[in-house]
Enzyme design. Sequence first.
Site, PDB file in Angstrom:
ATOM      1  N   ALA A 283      35.188  37.540  45.935  1.00 26.15           N
ATOM      2  CA  ALA A 283      34.365  37.618  44.726  1.00 26.15           C
ATOM      3  C   ALA A 283      33.307  38.713  44.811  1.00 26.15           C
ATOM      4  CB  ALA A 283      33.718  36.272  44.445  1.00 26.15           C
ATOM      5  N   THR A 284      32.827  39.009  46.010  1.00 24.29           N
ATOM      6  CA  THR A 284      31.831  40.086  46.128  1.00 24.29           C
ATOM      7  C   THR A 284      32.445  41.400  45.652  1.00 24.29           C
ATOM      8  OG1 THR A 284      30.756  38.988  47.987  1.00 24.29           O
ATOM      9  CG2 THR A 284      30.337  41.340  47.736  1.00 24.29           C
TER      10      THR A 284
ATOM     11  N   THR B 152      46.719  48.364  50.599  1.00 25.46           N
ATOM     12  CA  THR B 152      47.843  47.463  50.861  1.00 25.46           C
ATOM     13  C   THR B 152      47.431  46.021  50.605  1.00 25.46           C
ATOM     14  OG1 THR B 152      48.728  48.975  52.488  1.00 25.46           O
ATOM     15  CG2 THR B 152      49.450  46.682  52.652  1.00 25.46           C
TER      16      THR B 152
ATOM     17  N   CYS C 221      20.185  31.666  53.172  1.00 33.90           N
ATOM     18  CA  CYS C 221      20.916  32.566  52.270  1.00 33.90           C
ATOM     19  C   CYS C 221      20.416  34.004  52.219  1.00 33.90           C
ATOM     20  CB  CYS C 221      20.953  32.040  50.830  1.00 33.90           C
ATOM     21  SG  CYS C 221      21.809  30.474  50.709  1.00 33.90           S
TER      22      CYS C 221
END
Length: 386
Positions: free
Chosen positions: A74-75, A243, A329
């Site tokens: 997702a990053t 790839t 975090c």
Amino acid sequence: MLSLPIYLDNNATTPTDPAVLEVMIPYFTKHFGNAASKNHVFGWEADEAVAYAREQVANLIGAEPNEIIFTSGATESDNLALKGIVEAYAGKGNHIITLNTEHKAVIDTCKHLEKNGVEVTYLPVNADGLIDVTAIEAAIQPTTILIAVMYANNEIGIIQPISSISAIAKKHGLLLFTDATQAVGKIPVNVVSDGIDIMAFSAHKMYGPKGVGALYVRRKNPRVKLTAQIDGGGHERGMRSGTLNVPGIVGFGKACELCRLQMMEDTAKTERLRNKLEQALLQLEGVTINGNNIHRLPHVCNASFKYTDGEGLLMGFNKNLAVSSGSACTSASLEPSYVLKALGLSDDLAHSSIRFSLSRFTTEEEIDFAIQQITATLHELRTMSH
Ligand SMILES: *Cc1c(COP(=O)(O)O)cnc(C)c1O
């Protein structure tokens, strides 16, 4: 018997479902081909497996297979979406509207874009974590090209009103991007009925492997343009060269299929256990729950423990509970969570907050043990401080 520590940090990552791992293994060994090799059976097998996975992923979110771009997670999808849109629509404008509670992968990408002259509005959210759609509409300028609002928040689990935001985007001819990493696979997400133009999500948050994700890119009404950020062999319709991670993609496909078939069952189970945990926490003195409690993911509970600090709590858990505190975090520093601060929590209260996130594998015994451990720890800490 109970195996310790108990893992209640599934918003950070989920274990890979054994059924997912099983379908991946042959693609490391027997069918190891490069999906871009057109001249032999090794390549064809890999290519077929990727095509099948692309269908499984598309099916979960109501998309067409050719609208799915595979990425490393997702990053990367967040970066590709924001940077790719800004470049492709530079002729239309240079303004983005987003929230101050977005994931760092969105916020820091926006900060990067700001250095290159892009204008970004970071809207504040309400005390329950939800955004007012009227605030979004009020922030629109003639130069606005994109609204970027996350589907569900990773720290507090609240679910934003995506279809209402989409209606505003449509009305003003803007694109809607959503980071749906915490929502896809957990709650029904449909790019058609939700009116989403671009959407990021990731396999390892939904019982798939790490290092693989996707970007949904709408192909009609409107056809979204995106400038590639990684150039090379022209894979993924030229939007993301490199790839393909065939075993990872095969696993991602299977994970999507499992989530589609098991979603109601998973939700019923995690919601019941989450509610049990939450009810028990609310019996304790000075405990409050963060975030809107109706528009919320079924497996997440973010609680603040007044009169104590999160680090003390974590220590008190004696390494028996794997959870996230409201102060981790942010690049390994002990900053209070910017998401909790955006809800109006003081630094102290943000520091004394803990996120519990359950999975389809969480058991009743584990929740009972967690309740016991939290109750005992809180009691001990408060006796000590008196
Ligand atoms: C985990 C997460 C990300 C990052 O996903 P990766 O696949 O680990 O790069 C982005 N956005 C949200 C909302 C997340 O929860």
